[in-house]
Design a protein around this motif. Sequence first.
Motif, mmCIF file in Angstrom:
data_model
loop_
_atom_site.group_PDB
_atom_site.id
_atom_site.type_symbol
_atom_site.label_atom_id
_atom_site.label_comp_id
_atom_site.label_asym_id
_atom_site.label_seq_id
_atom_site.Cartn_x
_atom_site.Cartn_y
_atom_site.Cartn_z
ATOM 1 N N ILE A 32 0.854 -1.183 0.000
ATOM 2 C CA ILE A 32 0.000 0.000 0.000
ATOM 3 C C ILE A 32 0.892 1.235 0.000
ATOM 4 N N GLN A 33 0.719 2.085 -1.018
ATOM 5 C CA GLN A 33 1.464 3.332 -1.138
ATOM 6 C C GLN A 33 0.531 4.497 -0.851
ATOM 7 N N GLU A 34 1.017 5.508 -0.134
ATOM 8 C CA GLU A 34 0.244 6.727 0.106
ATOM 9 C C GLU A 34 0.730 7.815 -0.843
ATOM 10 N N PHE A 35 -0.201 8.386 -1.575
ATOM 11 C CA PHE A 35 0.106 9.504 -2.478
ATOM 12 C C PHE A 35 -0.143 10.779 -1.690
ATOM 13 N N ARG A 36 0.890 11.578 -1.541
ATOM 14 C CA ARG A 36 0.794 12.828 -0.784
ATOM 15 C C ARG A 36 0.576 14.004 -1.738
ATOM 16 N N LEU A 37 -0.196 14.984 -1.287
ATOM 17 C CA LEU A 37 -0.448 16.177 -2.093
ATOM 18 C C LEU A 37 0.883 16.872 -2.358
ATOM 19 N N PRO A 38 1.268 17.010 -3.639
ATOM 20 C CA PRO A 38 2.541 17.662 -3.954
ATOM 21 C C PRO A 38 2.406 19.180 -3.953
ATOM 22 N N ASP A 39 3.545 19.847 -3.915
ATOM 23 C CA ASP A 39 3.590 21.293 -4.108
ATOM 24 C C ASP A 39 3.319 21.513 -5.586
ATOM 25 N N ALA A 40 2.183 22.095 -5.911
ATOM 26 C CA ALA A 40 1.790 22.273 -7.311
ATOM 27 C C ALA A 40 2.529 23.428 -7.972
ATOM 28 N N GLY A 41 3.436 24.053 -7.277
ATOM 29 C CA GLY A 41 4.260 25.084 -7.898
ATOM 30 C C GLY A 41 4.298 26.375 -7.121
ATOM 31 N N GLU A 42 5.414 27.080 -7.273
ATOM 32 C CA GLU A 42 5.599 28.416 -6.719
ATOM 33 C C GLU A 42 5.485 28.458 -5.193
ATOM 34 N N GLY A 43 5.755 27.341 -4.509
ATOM 35 C CA GLY A 43 5.764 27.336 -3.058
ATOM 36 C C GLY A 43 4.393 27.417 -2.406
ATOM 37 N N LEU A 44 3.349 27.062 -3.133
ATOM 38 C CA LEU A 44 2.008 27.069 -2.537
ATOM 39 C C LEU A 44 1.947 26.025 -1.428
ATOM 40 N N GLY A 102 -11.921 14.050 0.910
ATOM 41 C CA GLY A 102 -13.086 14.220 0.053
ATOM 42 C C GLY A 102 -13.031 15.476 -0.801
ATOM 43 N N GLU A 103 -13.872 15.493 -1.831
ATOM 44 C CA GLU A 103 -13.981 16.667 -2.703
ATOM 45 C C GLU A 103 -14.433 17.866 -1.884
ATOM 46 N N GLY A 104 -13.861 19.020 -2.191
ATOM 47 C CA GLY A 104 -14.202 20.252 -1.488
ATOM 48 C C GLY A 104 -13.306 20.544 -0.299
ATOM 49 N N ALA A 105 -12.524 19.560 0.134
ATOM 50 C CA ALA A 105 -11.640 19.767 1.280
ATOM 51 C C ALA A 105 -10.361 20.481 0.834
ATOM 52 N N THR A 106 -9.847 21.352 1.694
ATOM 53 C CA THR A 106 -8.569 22.013 1.457
ATOM 54 C C THR A 106 -7.537 21.323 2.328
ATOM 55 N N VAL A 107 -6.428 20.909 1.703
ATOM 56 C CA VAL A 107 -5.401 20.167 2.431
ATOM 57 C C VAL A 107 -4.033 20.788 2.226
ATOM 58 N N ASP A 108 -3.168 20.572 3.198
ATOM 59 C CA ASP A 108 -1.795 21.074 3.120
ATOM 60 C C ASP A 108 -0.945 20.180 2.239
ATOM 61 N N VAL A 109 0.048 20.778 1.596
ATOM 62 C CA VAL A 109 1.024 20.030 0.804
ATOM 63 C C VAL A 109 1.665 18.992 1.726
ATOM 64 N N GLY A 110 1.825 17.777 1.210
ATOM 65 C CA GLY A 110 2.435 16.702 1.984
ATOM 66 C C GLY A 110 1.432 15.801 2.683
ATOM 67 N N THR A 111 0.162 16.189 2.686
ATOM 68 C CA THR A 111 -0.882 15.382 3.323
ATOM 69 C C THR A 111 -1.230 14.199 2.431
ATOM 70 N N PRO A 112 -1.278 12.973 2.988
ATOM 71 C CA PRO A 112 -1.713 11.823 2.182
ATOM 72 C C PRO A 112 -3.159 12.035 1.718
ATOM 73 N N ILE A 113 -3.410 11.812 0.405
ATOM 74 C CA ILE A 113 -4.763 12.026 -0.109
ATOM 75 C C ILE A 113 -5.405 10.748 -0.648
ATOM 76 N N VAL A 114 -4.586 9.740 -1.003
ATOM 77 C CA VAL A 114 -5.139 8.491 -1.529
ATOM 78 C C VAL A 114 -4.138 7.366 -1.260
ATOM 79 N N ARG A 115 -4.663 6.154 -1.079
ATOM 80 C CA ARG A 115 -3.813 4.968 -0.926
ATOM 81 C C ARG A 115 -4.025 4.077 -2.141
#
Length: 167
Positions: free
Chosen positions: A4-16, A64-77
């Motif tokens: 099982i791998q966890e996909f973490r929210l990446p930095d989508a650019g410009e230090g967001l 879930g859809e509509g949620a705001t998450v920090d970069v680095g947070t696991p979003i899917v397994r």
Amino acid sequence: MPTIQEFRLPDAGEGLTEAEIVQWHVAPGDAVRVNQAIVEIETAKSLVELPSPWDGTVVEILVGEGATVDVGTPIVRIETAGEPEPGGSVDPAAAALETAAEVDPEAVPASDDAAGGGAVLVGYGTGGGAGGGGRRRRRTAAAGGSPAAPAPAPAPAAPPPRSPRLR
């Protein structure tokens, strides 16, 4: 052995530092392929589709859809067939670069910026300028051709025949 791998929210650019999950393109039980768009996120600057860094099966959607998450947070397994990665997660940008290198080594930027300091999504580049900073491939006899040479200039077209003058 499945992992099982966890996909973490990446930095989508410009230090967001955060992004909103807009729409999932997959559900638990769905098979995914490397670079298949699995989720659409919205940052302060744009909408971005994130690709899967693995082949496998979606086990669980963690945000879930509509949620705001920090970069680095696991979003899917995602369950994969391979060995576990150290820490059980991956930097999506590094995985995308590795995948691109396996398919076409010339697709990977020559600088270490893309794989190191900042995350870079496939197709988005580093924003380092308009110059051609990448490497160029030379054809060699071993690669099935001769070294690249400029194409010869086309010969000038001959002028059309003149019609005889009538007096």
